[in-house]
Structure formats: C-alpha cells, structure tokens
Design an enzyme around this catalytic site. Structure first.
Site, PDB file in Angstrom:
ATOM      1  N   LYS A  39      36.535  32.907  47.351  1.00  0.00           N
ATOM      2  CA  LYS A  39      36.482  31.559  47.890  1.00  0.00           C
ATOM      3  C   LYS A  39      36.645  30.527  46.781  1.00  0.00           C
ATOM      4  CE  LYS A  39      32.839  33.238  50.876  1.00  0.00           C
ATOM      5  NZ  LYS A  39      31.379  33.155  51.142  1.00  0.00           N
ATOM      6  N   GLY A  40      36.379  30.956  45.555  1.00  0.00           N
ATOM      7  CA  GLY A  40      36.233  30.019  44.441  1.00  0.00           C
ATOM      8  C   GLY A  40      37.407  29.098  44.197  1.00  0.00           C
ATOM      9  N   GLU A  95      43.730  30.992  40.854  1.00  0.00           N
ATOM     10  CA  GLU A  95      42.372  31.539  40.659  1.00  0.00           C
ATOM     11  C   GLU A  95      41.459  30.463  40.072  1.00  0.00           C
ATOM     12  OE1 GLU A  95      40.039  33.257  41.406  1.00  0.00           O
ATOM     13  OE2 GLU A  95      40.056  35.218  40.422  1.00  0.00           O
ATOM     14  N   ASP A  96      40.180  30.601  40.313  1.00  0.00           N
ATOM     15  CA  ASP A  96      39.235  29.622  39.764  1.00  0.00           C
ATOM     16  C   ASP A  96      38.953  29.864  38.286  1.00  0.00           C
ATOM     17  OD1 ASP A  96      37.848  31.992  40.263  1.00  0.00           O
ATOM     18  OD2 ASP A  96      36.227  31.064  41.397  1.00  0.00           O
ATOM     19  N   ASP A  99      37.528  35.772  33.659  1.00  0.00           N
ATOM     20  CA  ASP A  99      36.388  36.134  32.828  1.00  0.00           C
ATOM     21  C   ASP A  99      36.732  37.457  32.126  1.00  0.00           C
ATOM     22  OD1 ASP A  99      33.668  35.907  31.974  1.00  0.00           O
ATOM     23  OD2 ASP A  99      33.011  37.179  33.608  1.00  0.00           O
ATOM     24  N   LYS A 127      37.869  32.014  30.268  1.00  0.00           N
ATOM     25  CA  LYS A 127      36.893  32.344  29.220  1.00  0.00           C
ATOM     26  C   LYS A 127      37.502  33.470  28.392  1.00  0.00           C
ATOM     27  CE  LYS A 127      32.911  32.162  32.223  1.00  0.00           C
ATOM     28  NZ  LYS A 127      31.633  32.790  32.572  1.00  0.00           N
ATOM     29  N   PHE A 148      28.028  30.404  31.937  1.00  0.00           N
ATOM     30  CA  PHE A 148      28.210  30.564  33.375  1.00  0.00           C
ATOM     31  C   PHE A 148      28.340  29.184  34.012  1.00  0.00           C
ATOM     32  CE2 PHE A 148      27.525  31.492  37.760  1.00  0.00           C
ATOM     33  CZ  PHE A 148      28.174  32.702  37.914  1.00  0.00           C
ATOM     34  N   VAL A 149      29.465  28.958  34.685  1.00  0.00           N
ATOM     35  CA  VAL A 149      29.722  27.625  35.239  1.00  0.00           C
ATOM     36  C   VAL A 149      29.786  27.652  36.765  1.00  0.00           C
ATOM     37  CG1 VAL A 149      30.873  26.694  33.206  1.00  0.00           C
ATOM     38  CG2 VAL A 149      32.212  27.940  34.904  1.00  0.00           C
ATOM     39  N   ASP A 155      30.650  29.346  42.267  1.00  0.00           N
ATOM     40  CA  ASP A 155      29.294  29.466  42.808  1.00  0.00           C
ATOM     41  C   ASP A 155      28.387  30.307  41.940  1.00  0.00           C
ATOM     42  OD1 ASP A 155      30.637  32.010  43.430  1.00  0.00           O
ATOM     43  OD2 ASP A 155      28.830  32.433  44.598  1.00  0.00           O
ATOM     44  N   ARG A 161      29.151  25.361  45.175  1.00  0.00           N
ATOM     45  CA  ARG A 161      30.607  25.266  45.283  1.00  0.00           C
ATOM     46  C   ARG A 161      31.075  23.839  45.537  1.00  0.00           C
ATOM     47  NH1 ARG A 161      32.791  30.447  45.567  1.00  0.00           N
ATOM     48  NH2 ARG A 161      31.590  32.004  46.707  1.00  0.00           N
TER      49      ARG A 161
END
Ligand code: IMP
Ligand code: MG
Length: 173
Positions: A39-40, A95-96, A99, A127, A148-149, A155, A161
């Site tokens: 969902k990001g 994509e959000d 990582d 990242k 962590f964001v 989320d 969100r």
C-alpha cells in the site's frame, strides 16, 4: 512525540515534479505502465502519475515481505497481482522505499518474465546502506540514512500512512 520530520511535503512535491519531468523526457513513445506497489506507494503513485506529462496506464500489485515488523523477513509473497498484461510495454515499478532490496529484486525478475519491453524502478526513498540484494534503480526521490521512516504512504503496523511529511519514527517507541 515519537516522530521527527525528515522530508517536508513541499520538498517531496518539488522532487516528484523533477522526477516526473525526467520520466516524461525518457519515455518519448511507447506504452508506459506504472505498476504501484501497495500500500505504501499509493500516494507517490498518485503524485508521480500527475507529474508525468504523457499517457501512462496504472495498475496495482500487493506484496508482503514485512508484516508488522521493522526488519525484512526475506520472504516475498504476491497478495494481489496485476489486472493487465505487460507484454511489449515499458514498465515502471513505483515503490515507496527500497531497504534490503529483497522485494524489488524478486519483483523485477518476476515482471521480466511477462515479456515487457523494459522494466525500471522509481522509488521515493532509498536506504542504500541496507542493501542485501542488488537492485538497479532508475529514479530515486531521496537517499535517506538507515532510520525507520513513516508518512506519505509509509507505515508502522499500518499507522502513519496519512501524514503529509516523511518522519523518522523513534526506535524506542
Ligand atoms: P525490502 O524488501 O527490504 O527492500 O523492503 C521494502 C519494503 O519494506 C518497503 O516497500 C516497505 O514496505 C518496507 N520498509 C522498509 N523500510 C521501511 C521504513 O523505513 N518504513 C516503512 N516501511 C519500510
Ligand atoms: Mg512497500
């Protein structure tokens, strides 16, 4: 407050304008499909699609590799697949955040089996320090440190969100 602002709404929007212009210039012709990873990435997709000044189709895919934990499980599962065929299309995965790279390494290889003309990645956040799998990223909004964001789609356990800014979530929270 467990949240510290990292990227303001204004900075995010300005950068998306730049990326949209770059994508518009790079894809002069052909069929462009934006594949949003739920969902990001939904807010990024909505803003990026409107910053691209040419026809662009959109579709959604849902993948789970994280659960409610802050670290990647290394497992990738498709929970919602695309409705459209990607054959002969230029595909841009939206994509959000990247990582470990596990999700997009897997997904890029999967979408390539569907005979698209090309597959590239646009991510709002990256990242790079955390990478475990190689991922070739064409468009990056911001490289960020290993924190962590949350916010602007991202989320923690489905929370935050709908924040307009991207914020660092206090690790002790
Ligand atoms: P990767 O497979 O480790 O690259 O994980 C990518 C996915 O993990 C992203 O699509 C996010 O859903 C999630 N993720 C990674 N880092 C963060 C973060 O800092 N905040 C929120 N979600 C994150
Ligand atoms: Mg995601």
């Amino acid at each position: 407050m467990p949240l510290r602002p990292l990227l303001s709404e204004d900075r995010i929007q300005a950068r998306i304008g730049e990326i949209g212009a770059q994508i518009t210039a790079d894809y002069a012709e052909g069929t462009l499909y934006l594949v949003c990873i739920l969902k990001g990435a939904c807010f990024f997709l909505a803003d990026l699609a409107r910053a691209i000044k040419r026809d662009a189709f959109i579709d959604f895919m849902a993948i789970s590799s994280y659960g409610t934990e802050r670290t990647s499980s290394g497992e990738v599962k498709i929970t919602k697949d695309l409705d459209i065929s990607l054959q002969d299309a230029d595909v841009l995965i939206v994509e959000d955040i990247i990582d470990s790279g596990v999700t997009l390494h897997y997904l890029t290889n999967l979408l390539k089996t569907r005979k698209p003309k090309s597959v590239r990645i646009a991510t709002l956040l990256d990242k790079p320090e955390r990478r475990l799998r190689p991922v070739d990223v064409a468009y990056v909004g911001f490289q960020i440190p290993d924190e962590f964001v949350v916010g602007y789609g991202l989320d923690f356990a489905e929370k935050y969100r709908n924040l307009r800014d991207v914020c660092i979530l206090d690790p002790d929270y």
